[in-house]
Design a protein around this motif. Structure first.
Motif, PDB file in Angstrom:
ATOM      1  N   GLN A  11      18.296  32.506  38.512  1.00 43.10           N
ATOM      2  CA  GLN A  11      19.799  32.801  37.456  1.00 43.10           C
ATOM      3  C   GLN A  11      19.888  34.064  37.780  1.00 43.10           C
ATOM      4  O   GLN A  11      18.543  34.690  36.315  1.00 43.10           O
ATOM      5  N   PRO A  12      20.809  34.928  36.657  1.00 43.39           N
ATOM      6  CA  PRO A  12      21.009  36.492  36.724  1.00 43.39           C
ATOM      7  C   PRO A  12      20.567  36.054  35.393  1.00 43.39           C
ATOM      8  O   PRO A  12      21.197  35.133  34.158  1.00 43.39           O
ATOM      9  N   ALA A  13      20.526  37.314  35.023  1.00 43.51           N
ATOM     10  CA  ALA A  13      20.001  37.721  33.398  1.00 43.51           C
ATOM     11  C   ALA A  13      21.889  38.091  32.778  1.00 43.51           C
ATOM     12  O   ALA A  13      22.761  37.634  33.515  1.00 43.51           O
ATOM     13  N   GLU A  14      21.955  37.549  31.585  1.00 47.98           N
ATOM     14  CA  GLU A  14      22.872  37.114  30.391  1.00 47.98           C
ATOM     15  C   GLU A  14      24.022  38.241  31.121  1.00 47.98           C
ATOM     16  O   GLU A  14      25.067  38.161  30.935  1.00 47.98           O
ATOM     17  N   GLY A  15      23.403  39.178  31.102  1.00 53.36           N
ATOM     18  CA  GLY A  15      24.377  40.538  31.022  1.00 53.36           C
ATOM     19  C   GLY A  15      25.455  40.810  32.498  1.00 53.36           C
ATOM     20  O   GLY A  15      26.206  41.121  32.756  1.00 53.36           O
ATOM     21  N   GLN A  16      24.455  40.343  33.652  1.00 53.05           N
ATOM     22  CA  GLN A  16      25.339  40.293  35.270  1.00 53.05           C
ATOM     23  C   GLN A  16      26.179  39.950  35.620  1.00 53.05           C
ATOM     24  O   GLN A  16      26.751  39.513  35.949  1.00 53.05           O
ATOM     25  N   SER A  21      30.852  39.418  38.896  1.00 52.78           N
ATOM     26  CA  SER A  21      30.799  38.537  39.509  1.00 52.78           C
ATOM     27  C   SER A  21      32.464  38.791  40.119  1.00 52.78           C
ATOM     28  O   SER A  21      32.981  37.578  40.888  1.00 52.78           O
ATOM     29  N   PHE A  22      33.477  39.048  39.587  1.00 53.22           N
ATOM     30  CA  PHE A  22      35.197  39.182  39.783  1.00 53.22           C
ATOM     31  C   PHE A  22      35.077  40.194  40.243  1.00 53.22           C
ATOM     32  O   PHE A  22      36.178  40.367  41.105  1.00 53.22           O
ATOM     33  N   ILE A  23      34.726  41.063  40.765  1.00 50.34           N
ATOM     34  CA  ILE A  23      34.644  41.881  41.598  1.00 50.34           C
ATOM     35  C   ILE A  23      34.669  42.119  43.125  1.00 50.34           C
ATOM     36  O   ILE A  23      36.327  42.203  43.517  1.00 50.34           O
ATOM     37  N   PRO A  24      33.899  40.926  43.758  1.00 52.04           N
ATOM     38  CA  PRO A  24      34.850  40.691  44.670  1.00 52.04           C
ATOM     39  C   PRO A  24      35.764  40.231  45.543  1.00 52.04           C
ATOM     40  O   PRO A  24      36.712  40.475  46.292  1.00 52.04           O
ATOM     41  N   LEU A  25      36.298  39.303  44.069  1.00 54.86           N
ATOM     42  CA  LEU A  25      37.417  38.262  44.342  1.00 54.86           C
ATOM     43  C   LEU A  25      38.574  39.224  44.060  1.00 54.86           C
ATOM     44  O   LEU A  25      39.925  39.447  44.567  1.00 54.86           O
ATOM     45  N   ILE A  26      38.559  39.538  43.134  1.00 55.56           N
ATOM     46  CA  ILE A  26      39.505  41.287  42.668  1.00 55.56           C
ATOM     47  C   ILE A  26      39.969  42.114  43.866  1.00 55.56           C
ATOM     48  O   ILE A  26      41.498  42.846  44.332  1.00 55.56           O
ATOM     49  N   LEU A  27      38.827  43.238  44.648  1.00 60.45           N
ATOM     50  CA  LEU A  27      38.974  43.538  46.142  1.00 60.45           C
ATOM     51  C   LEU A  27      39.778  42.670  47.173  1.00 60.45           C
ATOM     52  O   LEU A  27      40.574  42.952  47.239  1.00 60.45           O
TER      53      LEU A  27
END
Length: 105
Positions: A11-16, A21-27
């Motif tokens: 699992q990723p660290a809490e700050g990541q 995670s939404f940047i690819p969807l927004i692009l």
């Protein structure tokens, strides 16, 4: 190793997890808008403007591929003359092109 320990390590660290995670969807949405939606809206606007500016004598083509010349413009329809001086009444929405700039045989 226990299966729970393996899952916790991947699992990723809490700050990541937030915005990154939404940047690819927004692009994807932005690219879709600029390459698909915006050009289609522009094309529809130009077609609407063309239909509003029709006048008597304009050469047109309908969505069914009928070539003719505008004789009369009504509120929602156009009376057009086709080959052999026949007249057709078509809906304005059926007019798709101006054939004035295309040389006809």
């Amino acid at each position: 190793m226990n299966m729970l320990n393996i899952l916790l390590m991947t699992q990723p660290a809490e700050g990541q997890g937030g915005l990154t995670s939404f940047i690819p969807l927004i692009l994807i949405i932005v690219v879709f808008y600029f390459f698909m939606i915006r050009p289609q809206m522009k094309k529809q606007k130009e077609l609407r403007k063309f239909r509003e500016e029709l006048k008597k004598g304009d050469k047109i083509v309908t969505t069914g591929g009928i070539y003719g010349k505008v004789l009369e413009i009504q509120e929602r329809a156009i009376i057009m003359e086709v080959e052999g001086q026949n007249r057709l009444k078509v809906d304005k929405a059926a007019v798709v092109k101006d054939m004035g700039d295309v040389a006809q045989k």
